[in-house]
Design an enzyme around this catalytic site. Structure first.
Site, PDB file in Angstrom:
ATOM      1  N   ASN A  60      15.863 -32.953  26.729  1.00 44.82           N
ATOM      2  CA  ASN A  60      16.820 -32.597  27.770  1.00 44.82           C
ATOM      3  C   ASN A  60      16.182 -32.162  29.084  1.00 44.82           C
ATOM      4  O   ASN A  60      16.785 -32.283  30.134  1.00 44.82           O
ATOM      5  CB  ASN A  60      17.759 -31.499  27.268  1.00 44.82           C
ATOM      6  CG  ASN A  60      17.018 -30.343  26.633  1.00 44.82           C
ATOM      7  OD1 ASN A  60      16.123 -30.548  25.804  1.00 44.82           O
ATOM      8  ND2 ASN A  60      17.348 -29.128  27.009  1.00 44.82           N
ATOM      9  N   HIS A  73      30.353 -34.172  26.011  1.00 43.74           N
ATOM     10  CA  HIS A  73      30.290 -33.878  27.446  1.00 43.74           C
ATOM     11  C   HIS A  73      29.022 -34.365  28.125  1.00 43.74           C
ATOM     12  O   HIS A  73      28.872 -34.227  29.335  1.00 43.74           O
ATOM     13  CB  HIS A  73      30.520 -32.378  27.711  1.00 43.74           C
ATOM     14  CG  HIS A  73      29.360 -31.503  27.406  1.00 43.74           C
ATOM     15  ND1 HIS A  73      28.581 -30.943  28.393  1.00 43.74           N
ATOM     16  CD2 HIS A  73      28.835 -31.106  26.236  1.00 43.74           C
ATOM     17  CE1 HIS A  73      27.631 -30.212  27.823  1.00 43.74           C
ATOM     18  NE2 HIS A  73      27.768 -30.292  26.527  1.00 43.74           N
ATOM     19  N   CYS A 131      12.033 -17.649  36.280  1.00 47.59           N
ATOM     20  CA  CYS A 131      13.057 -16.861  36.965  1.00 47.59           C
ATOM     21  C   CYS A 131      14.461 -17.308  36.578  1.00 47.59           C
ATOM     22  O   CYS A 131      15.415 -16.558  36.702  1.00 47.59           O
ATOM     23  CB  CYS A 131      12.887 -16.979  38.471  1.00 47.59           C
ATOM     24  SG  CYS A 131      11.371 -16.230  39.041  1.00 47.59           S
TER      25      CYS A 131
END
Lengths: 142, 395
Positions: B152, B202, B325
Site C-alpha cells: 500500500n 473502497h 511526524c
C-alpha cells in the site's frame, strides 16, 4: 489528529522565516533522526530582541511553533523571552495535538539556545541564567 | 490555475457513477432483508448472488468461494485466525512479510501472544520478498504464509504465483492481502495457488464498509463473528446488500476495463514519476516496474512529509506520507524502514496514487505545484543549505 486554524495559518504563512547574517545569537536544536530541526537567529540591542528569524525542518506543528515563538519574543527583552514556555506557545496556537506537544518544547529550547549563544559570544556563561539550553537529546524523551 | 486533484487512491477511492447507480435501489425501494421470504427479500438475495458471481469472476474463483465481509481488515483477521485454527494439527507457525498492512501485522502480534509463533520475513530494497528466503523459512509446522499481493505504501507487486507455488509445495496454506491489488492488476487464485485472499470495496470505487474474502473450496476456516448464520455461517450479520451490490458492480467494472486502465494509469504514473524525479535529491521508492499501475512513491530529501502533504493540500492536491511526524510516533512507517531507508531519509516520503478518475491535466498540475512546494519548504529548512554545499548528503 487535527490542527487548529491558528496552527494552519502559521504553517501556511509562517512569520519571520529566514536568516540574520549578522545575528547576535544563533541556536539550533533537534536532529534529522527525530525529524525536527529548528534554528533561531536573534538580533539583540540593549537586551531587547530587535529582530528574530527562524528556519525549520519538520512537520506542520514544528513550522507553526517556530513561527509563533518568534512572533511572541520579537521586540521583547531577553528576560521576557526567557520566560516564554512551550505552553504559552501552544496556547497562542490554540492548542496542539498531543503527539505534537514536543514541537512546542523544541521551539522554547531553540529560543533559549539562541539566547545562550548570545551570552557565550559576550563571554558569559549562560547556564546560571538559562539552565537547560536545549542541547539535551530530544529524541529519547518520549 | 488552482484545481482539486485527488491523488490518494491507495487510501480510498470515490464511488463511481455506475457503482452508485447499481447500489442506490438497495438503499431505497429494494431494502428487503436477504433472509426474508417475500419478494423484496428475494430480490436482495438475488442481488447478493449476482454480486458474488462478479467478485468470483474477478479472481477466477467459484462464487461459493466468496464470503462478503465488512472490510478488508476483517477478511485479513478472519484469514489469519481461521486458517491457523483450521491447520492446528500441522502446527502453530505463521510466516508474514515485514511490510504487511497493520491488519496483518497487528493480528499476527495478537496471535503471538496467544501462543502462535510468527516469522517476519524481511524484504529487499524494492520491497520484494525473496522467494528463496521464504522457502527456507517454511517448516513442517508452518500452518500459514501470508504475503500481500501489492504494498500500500510503495506499490511493489510481489511474486505471488511463485510464492503460491512454493507454499503449496510445502503443504501450508497461502493467504494474500490483495486489498491494494484486486481490481487493479490480474489475479487468478488458481494460477497463483492462493488459498485465501482479502479485498476491499473502497479501494476499487465501491463504498467503504464492504470487503470480501476468497476461501478455496475445501479449506474450512472458523468464523470470527457468530450470529444468524449469514454467508454460509462464515460471517453472521444482516448482509450489507447495497454495499455488496456495489462491490459486485465495482468488480465487474474493474474486470471489464482492466487492460485499458492498466495501460492508461501506467502511462500517467510513469510521466508523474519522471516529472517528480526532476526535483533534486528525490528518489523513487518501491520496485521500478513490478508496481501497481497508479502508485508513485518517493522520498524527497530535506523536506518533511507531513509539511509536504499539508502544503500540497493548500493547493488542492491530496497526497500522503509515511513520515514519522505523520504516524504519531517518532518512527517512520515500517514499510519505509523495511526497505532499508534510514530515519532521516524516510521523513521525506511522499505517496501519490492515481485512480481511474485522474487525468493528464491532474498530472500536469501536480508536476507544476510539487516542485514549487518543495522549494518553498526547502527554503524554510536549515538542512537544505547544508545539502546544497554537501551533495553526498547529510550524515
Amino acid at each position: 489528529m487535527e490542527y487548529s486554524e491558528k496552527v494552519m495559518d502559521h504553517f501556511k504563512n509562517p512569520r519571520n522565516v529566514g536568516e540574520i547574517d549578522d545575528a547576535d545569537g544563533v541556536g539550533e536544536v533537534g536532529n534529522l533522526k527525530c525529524g525536527d530541526i529548528m534554528k533561531i537567529y536573534l538580533k539583540i540591542d540593549n537586551d531587547i530582541i530587535t529582530d528574530v528569524k527562524f528556519k525549520t525542518f519538520g512537520c506542520g506543528a514544528a513550522v507553526a511553533t517556530s513561527s509563533m515563538a518568534t512572533e511572541l519574543v520579537k521586540g521583547k527583552s531577553i528576560n521576557d523571552a526567557l520566560k516564554l514556555t512551550n505552553s504559552a506557545v501552544m496556547e497562542a496556537l490554540e492548542g496542539l495535538p498531543p503527539v505534537k506537544v514536543h514541537c512546542s518544547v523544541l521551539a522554547e529550547e531553540a529560543l533559549k539556545s539562541a539566547i545562550a549563544d548570545y551570552y557565550k559570544r559576550k563571554g558569559m556563561d549562560p547556564t546560571p541564567i538559562i539552565g537547560c539550553t536545549g542541547e539535551c537529546k530530544h529524541c529519547g524523551k518520549e | 490555475m488552482e484545481r482539486f486533484v485527488y491523488a490518494d487512491n491507495a487510501a480510498t477511492t470515490p464511488v463511481s457513477e455506475s457503482v452508485l447507480n447499481a447500489m442506490l435501489p438497495y438503499l431505497r425501494e429494494q431494502y428487503g432483508n436477504a433472509s426474508s421470504l417475500y419478494s423484496i427479500g428475494r430480490d436482495s438475495r438475488r442481488a447478493i448472488t449476482e454480486a458474488r458471481e462478479k467478485v468470483a469472476a474477478l479472481l477466477g474463483a467459484q462464487p461459493a468461494e466468496i464470503i462478503f465481509t465488512g472490510s478488508g481488515t476483517e477478511a485479513d483477521n478472519m484469514s489469519l485466525r481461521g486458517a491457523l485454527h483450521y491447520k492446528k494439527a500441522r502446527g502453530k507457525h505463521l510466516i508474514i512479510s515485514s511490510i504487511e498492512h497493520h491488519a496483518i501485522l497487528h493480528t499476527a502480534k495478537a496471535l503471538e501472544l496467544e501462543g502462535y509463533e510468527v516469522t517476519v520475513l524481511p524484504v529487499d530494497n524494492y520491497g520484494i520478498i525473496p522467494v528463496d528466503r521464504l522457502k527456507a523459512a517454511i517448516r513442517p509446522d508452518t500452518a500459514l504464509v501470508s504475503v500481500m499481493t501489492a504494498n500500500n505504501e510503495i506499490g511493489t507487486v510481489e511474486p505471488i504465483a511463485e510464492i503460491g507455488a512454493a507454499v503449496k509445495a510445502a503443504g501450508a496454506l497461502f493467504h494474500t492481502d490483495a486489498v491494494q491489488a484486486a481490481g487493479h492488476i490480474p489475479i487468478n487464485v488458481n494460477e497463483m495457488k492462493i488459498d485465501l485472499l482479502s479485498l476491499s470495496g473502497h479501494k476499487m470505487n465501491a463504498p467503504k464498509g464492504v470487503g470480501a474474502l476468497y476461501i478455496r473450496k475445501g479449506v474450512m476456516i472458523q468464523p470470527i463473528i457468530e450470529g444468524g448464520g449469514q454467508e454460509r455461517n462464515m460471517r453472521s450479520g444482516t448482509e450489507n446488500v447495497a454495499g455488496i451490490v456495489a462491490l459486485g458492480q465495482a468488480a465487474e467494472d474493474c474486470r471489464n476495463h482492466m487492460e485499458e486502465n492498466i495501460k492508461r494509469l501506467t502511462a500517467l504514473r510513469e510521466r508523474l514519476i519522471a516529472g517528480v524525479l526532476k526535483i533534486p535529491y528525490s528518489r523513487l521508492t518501491g520496485h521500478p516496474t513490478s508496481r501497481l499501475p497508479g502508485t508513485a512513491s518517493f522520498v524527497i530529501e530535506a523536506v518533511e512529509g507531513e509539511s509536504l502533504v499539508l502544503m500540497l493540500d493548500t493547493h488542492g492536491i491530496c497526497a500522503s506520507t509515511g513520515s514519522a511526524c505523520s504516524t504519531g510516533s517518532l518512527d517512520p512507517s515500517h514499510v519505509l524502514t523495511g526497505i532499508g531507508l534510514s530515519h532521516d531519509i524516510a521523513h521525506g516520503s511522499l505517496r501519490l496514487t492515481l485512480g481511474v478518475q485522474n487525468t493528464d491535466e491532474d498530472v500536469d498540475y501536480i508536476l507544476e505545484v510539487l516542485p514549487q512546494v518543495v522549494t518553498r519548504l526547502r527554503d524554510m529548512s536549515p538542512v537544505w543549505n547544508q545539502k546544497k554545499c554537501c551533495p553526498e548528503g547529510l550524515k
